[in-house]
Design a protein around this motif. Structure first.
Motif, PDB file in Angstrom:
ATOM      1  N   THR A 178       0.848  -1.177   0.000  1.00 45.42           N
ATOM      2  CA  THR A 178       0.000   0.000   0.000  1.00 45.42           C
ATOM      3  C   THR A 178       0.889   1.233   0.000  1.00 45.42           C
ATOM      4  OG1 THR A 178      -1.660  -1.196   1.262  1.00 45.42           O
ATOM      5  CG2 THR A 178      -1.803   1.199   1.257  1.00 45.42           C
ATOM      6  N   MET A 179       0.684   2.077  -0.972  1.00 44.34           N
ATOM      7  CA  MET A 179       1.493   3.285  -1.109  1.00 44.34           C
ATOM      8  C   MET A 179       0.977   4.348  -0.149  1.00 44.34           C
ATOM      9  SD  MET A 179       4.128   4.201  -2.749  1.00 44.34           S
ATOM     10  CE  MET A 179       4.789   2.605  -2.976  1.00 44.34           C
ATOM     11  N   THR A 180       1.889   5.088   0.416  1.00 42.14           N
ATOM     12  CA  THR A 180       1.545   6.216   1.274  1.00 42.14           C
ATOM     13  C   THR A 180       2.222   7.460   0.715  1.00 42.14           C
ATOM     14  OG1 THR A 180       3.480   5.925   2.692  1.00 42.14           O
ATOM     15  CG2 THR A 180       1.454   4.720   3.315  1.00 42.14           C
ATOM     16  N   ARG A 181       1.786   8.598   1.193  1.00 44.99           N
ATOM     17  CA  ARG A 181       2.421   9.851   0.786  1.00 44.99           C
ATOM     18  C   ARG A 181       3.906   9.829   1.136  1.00 44.99           C
ATOM     19  NH1 ARG A 181       1.555  15.371   3.910  1.00 44.99           N
ATOM     20  NH2 ARG A 181       1.451  13.781   5.491  1.00 44.99           N
ATOM     21  N   GLU A 182       4.224   9.344   2.315  1.00 43.73           N
ATOM     22  CA  GLU A 182       5.620   9.308   2.747  1.00 43.73           C
ATOM     23  C   GLU A 182       6.443   8.379   1.863  1.00 43.73           C
ATOM     24  OE1 GLU A 182       2.981   8.948   4.903  1.00 43.73           O
ATOM     25  OE2 GLU A 182       3.112  11.042   5.520  1.00 43.73           O
ATOM     26  N   ALA A 183       5.893   7.229   1.490  1.00 39.88           N
ATOM     27  CA  ALA A 183       6.610   6.294   0.623  1.00 39.88           C
ATOM     28  C   ALA A 183       6.846   6.924  -0.753  1.00 39.88           C
ATOM     29  CB  ALA A 183       5.842   4.982   0.483  1.00 39.88           C
ATOM     30  N   LEU A 184       5.856   7.627  -1.284  1.00 38.25           N
ATOM     31  CA  LEU A 184       6.041   8.300  -2.572  1.00 38.25           C
ATOM     32  C   LEU A 184       7.095   9.390  -2.465  1.00 38.25           C
ATOM     33  CD1 LEU A 184       2.377   8.579  -3.897  1.00 38.25           C
ATOM     34  CD2 LEU A 184       4.213   7.140  -4.805  1.00 38.25           C
ATOM     35  N   ARG A 185       7.083  10.139  -1.372  1.00 38.51           N
ATOM     36  CA  ARG A 185       8.078  11.196  -1.175  1.00 38.51           C
ATOM     37  C   ARG A 185       9.494  10.650  -1.135  1.00 38.51           C
ATOM     38  NH1 ARG A 185       5.575  14.924   3.610  1.00 38.51           N
ATOM     39  NH2 ARG A 185       4.766  16.572   2.267  1.00 38.51           N
ATOM     40  N   ARG A 186       9.675   9.455  -0.576  1.00 37.99           N
ATOM     41  CA  ARG A 186      11.005   8.845  -0.456  1.00 37.99           C
ATOM     42  C   ARG A 186      11.439   8.128  -1.729  1.00 37.99           C
ATOM     43  NH1 ARG A 186       8.744   7.010   4.429  1.00 37.99           N
ATOM     44  NH2 ARG A 186       8.496   4.970   3.483  1.00 37.99           N
ATOM     45  N   SER A 187      10.542   7.965  -2.663  1.00 45.74           N
ATOM     46  CA  SER A 187      10.823   7.178  -3.863  1.00 45.74           C
ATOM     47  C   SER A 187      11.797   7.885  -4.802  1.00 45.74           C
ATOM     48  CB  SER A 187       9.531   6.897  -4.629  1.00 45.74           C
ATOM     49  OG  SER A 187       8.667   6.099  -3.871  1.00 45.74           O
ATOM     50  N   SER A 188      12.651   7.092  -5.392  1.00 46.83           N
ATOM     51  CA  SER A 188      13.556   7.601  -6.430  1.00 46.83           C
ATOM     52  C   SER A 188      12.757   7.766  -7.718  1.00 46.83           C
ATOM     53  CB  SER A 188      14.691   6.612  -6.654  1.00 46.83           C
ATOM     54  OG  SER A 188      14.181   5.422  -7.252  1.00 46.83           O
ATOM     55  N   LEU A 189      13.365   8.390  -8.702  1.00 43.84           N
ATOM     56  CA  LEU A 189      12.707   8.538 -10.000  1.00 43.84           C
ATOM     57  C   LEU A 189      12.380   7.168 -10.592  1.00 43.84           C
ATOM     58  CD1 LEU A 189      11.654  10.194 -12.347  1.00 43.84           C
ATOM     59  CD2 LEU A 189      14.008  10.332 -13.213  1.00 43.84           C
ATOM     60  N   ASP A 190      13.307   6.220 -10.517  1.00 45.25           N
ATOM     61  CA  ASP A 190      13.062   4.877 -11.048  1.00 45.25           C
ATOM     62  C   ASP A 190      11.891   4.200 -10.327  1.00 45.25           C
ATOM     63  OD1 ASP A 190      15.085   5.092 -12.920  1.00 45.25           O
ATOM     64  OD2 ASP A 190      16.568   4.042 -11.684  1.00 45.25           O
ATOM     65  N   GLU A 191      11.798   4.378  -9.019  1.00 45.88           N
ATOM     66  CA  GLU A 191      10.695   3.786  -8.260  1.00 45.88           C
ATOM     67  C   GLU A 191       9.359   4.431  -8.634  1.00 45.88           C
ATOM     68  OE1 GLU A 191      13.018   2.395  -4.213  1.00 45.88           O
ATOM     69  OE2 GLU A 191      12.464   4.513  -4.442  1.00 45.88           O
ATOM     70  N   LEU A 192       9.365   5.744  -8.845  1.00 46.71           N
ATOM     71  CA  LEU A 192       8.130   6.412  -9.269  1.00 46.71           C
ATOM     72  C   LEU A 192       7.703   5.931 -10.653  1.00 46.71           C
ATOM     73  CD1 LEU A 192       8.849  10.048  -8.039  1.00 46.71           C
ATOM     74  CD2 LEU A 192       7.212   8.419  -7.056  1.00 46.71           C
ATOM     75  N   GLU A 193       8.673   5.781 -11.550  1.00 51.42           N
ATOM     76  CA  GLU A 193       8.377   5.257 -12.889  1.00 51.42           C
ATOM     77  C   GLU A 193       7.722   3.882 -12.780  1.00 51.42           C
ATOM     78  OE1 GLU A 193       8.650   6.513 -15.930  1.00 51.42           O
ATOM     79  OE2 GLU A 193      10.061   8.170 -15.780  1.00 51.42           O
ATOM     80  N   ALA A 194       8.302   3.007 -11.973  1.00 57.35           N
ATOM     81  CA  ALA A 194       7.768   1.652 -11.818  1.00 57.35           C
ATOM     82  C   ALA A 194       6.374   1.677 -11.199  1.00 57.35           C
ATOM     83  CB  ALA A 194       8.722   0.803 -10.969  1.00 57.35           C
ATOM     84  N   GLN A 195       6.201   2.477 -10.180  1.00 59.63           N
ATOM     85  CA  GLN A 195       4.899   2.565  -9.511  1.00 59.63           C
ATOM     86  C   GLN A 195       3.842   3.070 -10.490  1.00 59.63           C
ATOM     87  OE1 GLN A 195       4.073   1.510  -6.521  1.00 59.63           O
ATOM     88  NE2 GLN A 195       2.013   2.308  -6.458  1.00 59.63           N
ATOM     89  N   PHE A 196       4.169   4.098 -11.247  1.00 55.88           N
ATOM     90  CA  PHE A 196       3.224   4.677 -12.193  1.00 55.88           C
ATOM     91  C   PHE A 196       2.824   3.648 -13.255  1.00 55.88           C
ATOM     92  CE2 PHE A 196       1.989   7.426 -15.791  1.00 55.88           C
ATOM     93  CZ  PHE A 196       1.076   8.254 -15.154  1.00 55.88           C
TER      94      PHE A 196
END
Length: 155
Positions: free
Chosen positions: A6-24
């Motif tokens: 489960t994604m949280t605001r804090e987890a998204l804030r800590r995410s690298s660009l690669d992690e955000l790409e994967a999540q998206f």
């Protein structure tokens, strides 16, 4: 980062660009948002256009001022939700920029003079959190500028 967590605001804030790409790209689309959300820029994408001065100037208000999206009114705002700025229509469909399904925010309903320039994509992660890819109305590598989060506004 696992895509099943489960994604949280804090987890998204800590995410690298690669992690955000994967999540998206990999997250399953959550429920269509129907309320007002507050936004926060998370990370610029790494494209030649996103590194230009023009892109930096386009992003500056989003990085420096509070912004949000009101899905019930179908518009976005800076600072105060009563300042309806960018009217949009929302359509589910394939992303213009990534291999995934998104909610496309198309600003052809807006009265803004630069309405043809605006384009955003949103991936709802839950009923209170969305991950977005903001940019302008251009193709892959030329339009996407930054990842942002949207969190439901408690009103």
């Amino acid at each position: 980062m696992t895509m099943t967590m489960t994604m949280t605001r804090e987890a998204l804030r800590r995410s690298s660009l690669d992690e955000l790409e994967a999540q998206f790209c990999q997250a399953i689309m959550g429920p269509v948002p129907t309320q007002r959300y507050r936004g926060e820029v998370l990370h610029r994408v790494d494209t030649p256009f996103a590194r230009t001065l023009t892109a930096s100037l386009l992003m500056l208000p989003f990085e420096r001022m509070g912004f949000g999206v009101d899905f019930s009114e179908r518009d976005w705002f800076f600072l105060d939700p009563r300042l309806h700025l960018g009217r949009f229509r929302m359509e589910p469909g394939p992303s213009r920029w990534r291999d995934t399904s998104v909610l496309r925010l198309v600003y052809d309903a807006s009265r803004l003079p630069f309405r043809g320039l605006l384009y955003d994509e949103v991936k709802p992660l839950s009923d209170s959190l969305c991950l977005g890819l903001g940019g302008i109305n251009r193709g892959p590598g030329q339009g996407e500028l930054f990842f942002f989060l949207l969190e439901a506004d408690p009103l």
